[in-house]
Design a protein around this motif. Structure first.
Motif, mmCIF file in Angstrom:
data_model
loop_
_atom_site.group_PDB
_atom_site.id
_atom_site.type_symbol
_atom_site.label_atom_id
_atom_site.label_comp_id
_atom_site.label_asym_id
_atom_site.label_seq_id
_atom_site.Cartn_x
_atom_site.Cartn_y
_atom_site.Cartn_z
ATOM 1 N N GLU A 179 224.339 99.152 48.319
ATOM 2 C CA GLU A 179 224.913 98.255 49.337
ATOM 3 C C GLU A 179 225.620 99.066 50.425
ATOM 4 O O GLU A 179 225.478 98.765 51.625
ATOM 5 C CB GLU A 179 225.882 97.270 48.685
ATOM 6 C CG GLU A 179 225.194 96.141 47.925
ATOM 7 C CD GLU A 179 226.179 95.223 47.224
ATOM 8 O OE1 GLU A 179 225.813 94.072 46.949
ATOM 9 O OE2 GLU A 179 227.322 95.682 46.936
ATOM 10 N N THR A 192 217.105 100.072 51.126
ATOM 11 C CA THR A 192 216.975 98.612 51.220
ATOM 12 C C THR A 192 216.047 98.066 50.155
ATOM 13 O O THR A 192 216.359 97.063 49.487
ATOM 14 C CB THR A 192 216.466 98.214 52.615
ATOM 15 O OG1 THR A 192 217.365 98.707 53.606
ATOM 16 C CG2 THR A 192 216.369 96.702 52.734
ATOM 17 N N ALA A 196 217.031 95.586 47.127
ATOM 18 C CA ALA A 196 216.360 94.294 46.979
ATOM 19 C C ALA A 196 215.735 94.153 45.591
ATOM 20 O O ALA A 196 215.830 93.090 44.958
ATOM 21 C CB ALA A 196 215.298 94.134 48.062
ATOM 22 N N LEU A 199 218.548 93.568 43.074
ATOM 23 C CA LEU A 199 219.051 92.195 43.199
ATOM 24 C C LEU A 199 218.098 91.209 42.541
ATOM 25 O O LEU A 199 218.527 90.275 41.845
ATOM 26 C CB LEU A 199 219.237 91.844 44.675
ATOM 27 C CG LEU A 199 220.447 92.468 45.373
ATOM 28 C CD1 LEU A 199 220.327 92.290 46.885
ATOM 29 C CD2 LEU A 199 221.748 91.841 44.869
ATOM 30 N N ASP A 200 216.812 91.411 42.746
ATOM 31 C CA ASP A 200 215.811 90.531 42.139
ATOM 32 C C ASP A 200 215.864 90.607 40.613
ATOM 33 O O ASP A 200 215.823 89.580 39.923
ATOM 34 C CB ASP A 200 214.425 90.916 42.651
ATOM 35 C CG ASP A 200 213.347 89.977 42.140
ATOM 36 O OD1 ASP A 200 213.422 88.770 42.446
ATOM 37 O OD2 ASP A 200 212.424 90.442 41.446
ATOM 38 N N ASP A 204 219.191 87.507 41.587
ATOM 39 C CA ASP A 204 219.587 87.029 42.914
ATOM 40 C C ASP A 204 218.417 87.215 43.881
ATOM 41 O O ASP A 204 218.476 88.011 44.812
ATOM 42 C CB ASP A 204 220.821 87.789 43.403
ATOM 43 C CG ASP A 204 221.508 87.080 44.570
ATOM 44 O OD1 ASP A 204 220.906 86.151 45.137
ATOM 45 O OD2 ASP A 204 222.641 87.476 44.922
ATOM 46 N N ASP A 205 217.349 86.446 43.645
ATOM 47 C CA ASP A 205 216.149 86.632 44.457
ATOM 48 C C ASP A 205 216.355 86.171 45.899
ATOM 49 O O ASP A 205 215.710 86.704 46.819
ATOM 50 C CB ASP A 205 214.946 85.927 43.838
ATOM 51 C CG ASP A 205 215.204 84.461 43.532
ATOM 52 O OD1 ASP A 205 216.381 84.063 43.469
ATOM 53 O OD2 ASP A 205 214.230 83.717 43.353
ATOM 54 N N ASP A 206 217.255 85.216 46.137
ATOM 55 C CA ASP A 206 217.519 84.779 47.511
ATOM 56 C C ASP A 206 218.108 85.921 48.341
ATOM 57 O O ASP A 206 217.707 86.142 49.491
ATOM 58 C CB ASP A 206 218.481 83.591 47.519
ATOM 59 C CG ASP A 206 217.818 82.309 47.041
ATOM 60 O OD1 ASP A 206 216.571 82.237 47.058
ATOM 61 O OD2 ASP A 206 218.542 81.377 46.653
ATOM 62 N N ALA A 207 219.061 86.641 47.761
ATOM 63 C CA ALA A 207 219.660 87.773 48.466
ATOM 64 C C ALA A 207 218.628 88.873 48.699
ATOM 65 O O ALA A 207 218.626 89.523 49.752
ATOM 66 C CB ALA A 207 220.848 88.323 47.676
ATOM 67 N N ALA A 208 217.746 89.067 47.724
ATOM 68 C CA ALA A 208 216.710 90.090 47.867
ATOM 69 C C ALA A 208 215.776 89.746 49.021
ATOM 70 O O ALA A 208 215.443 90.596 49.856
ATOM 71 C CB ALA A 208 215.923 90.223 46.565
ATOM 72 N N GLU A 210 216.377 87.782 51.586
ATOM 73 C CA GLU A 210 217.114 87.853 52.851
ATOM 74 C C GLU A 210 217.225 89.298 53.324
ATOM 75 O O GLU A 210 217.105 89.589 54.527
ATOM 76 C CB GLU A 210 218.505 87.259 52.667
ATOM 77 C CG GLU A 210 219.340 87.247 53.944
ATOM 78 C CD GLU A 210 220.717 86.638 53.740
ATOM 79 O OE1 GLU A 210 221.532 86.704 54.669
ATOM 80 O OE2 GLU A 210 220.980 86.103 52.633
ATOM 81 N N LEU A 211 217.420 90.212 52.386
ATOM 82 C CA LEU A 211 217.555 91.621 52.725
ATOM 83 C C LEU A 211 216.248 92.177 53.303
ATOM 84 O O LEU A 211 216.259 93.005 54.225
ATOM 85 C CB LEU A 211 217.939 92.400 51.457
ATOM 86 C CG LEU A 211 218.450 93.827 51.602
ATOM 87 C CD1 LEU A 211 219.771 93.859 52.362
ATOM 88 C CD2 LEU A 211 218.647 94.432 50.207
#
Length: 222
Positions: A179, A192, A196, A199-200, A204-208, A210-211
């Motif tokens: 991060e 990045t 990602a 995170l996945d 937290d797939d939504d954050a992944a 978005e990144l």
């Protein structure tokens, strides 16, 4: 308000030909073109067709190796890169060797390139990815020191440090480190994508997504 999610426009054949007219022999120039091609299957297919024509025409090894690497054709690129001269060809050849399964040969070649003024940082980063593949924490610790010594950016150093933490099982530490690397350089592809992916895996797939969105759309910060 709606968001434009259409893919980035592909480079035209004219743009591809123009690039080959003065092929960059520096890492940054080649990476910029590779990343442009990577955002579009249409561009990648166009480049592969163009490279086939170049192969038939018997053009020089450096341009062929660079173009084939950008098109994701590491096996076809390798003999041309090995025949070409210069550190850029050498570091890409080492990466292509690893892609073909010759990790030991790749590491040996990279050891001789980490002090290169032109590609030392890139050699360190490729070597770090191989040490990560081997789950070699000692090798990764050396890579983190080497990339800093070679003049790597804050994001480069954080990317390698995150690999070492991830391999050691410290996923929270890797998350925090990647991060910080992405905060330092939002265009740093390796940090990045590792962030990602982590995170996945952590749910937290939504954050992944978005990144990764700026890379998909080509809307990266300048």
């Amino acid at each position: 308000m709606t968001t434009d999610t259409s893919p980035a426009p592909a480079p035209t054949n004219d743009a591809t030909h123009a690039w080959f007219a003065s092929v960059p022999t520096d890492w940054a120039g080649w990476i910029a073109f590779r990343d442009q091609v990577a955002t579009s299957p249409q561009a990648r297919n166009s480049l592969r067709q163009f490279m086939s024509e170049r192969l038939e025409a018997g053009k020089d090894d450096l341009k062929l190796g660079l173009g084939l690497c950008a098109a994701g054709e590491s096996a076809r690129a390798l003999p041309h890169l090995q025949a070409a001269s210069g550190d850029l060809a050498a570091v890409l050849a080492a990466g292509a060797q690893a892609a073909q399964g010759d990790v030991a040969g790749s590491l040996a070649a990279l050891d001789g390139l980490v002090t290169s003024e032109a590609v030392g940082v890139q050699a360190c980063l490729i070597r770090a990815r191989l040490h990560r593949r081997l789950r070699d924490t000692d090798g990764l610790a050396k890579d983190a020191a080497a990339v800093a010594k070679a003049g790597g950016s804050e994001a480069d150093v954080g990317y390698v440090a995150g690999l070492a933490l991830e391999v050691s099982g410290d996923h929270e530490g890797a998350l925090t480190t990647w991060e910080a690397a992405v905060d330092a350089d939002p265009t740093h592809v390796e940090a990045t994508f590792e962030l990602a992916a982590l995170l996945d895996r952590m749910g937290d797939d939504d954050a992944a997504l978005e990144l990764l969105e700026p890379f998909r759309t080509g809307a990266l910060p300048a």
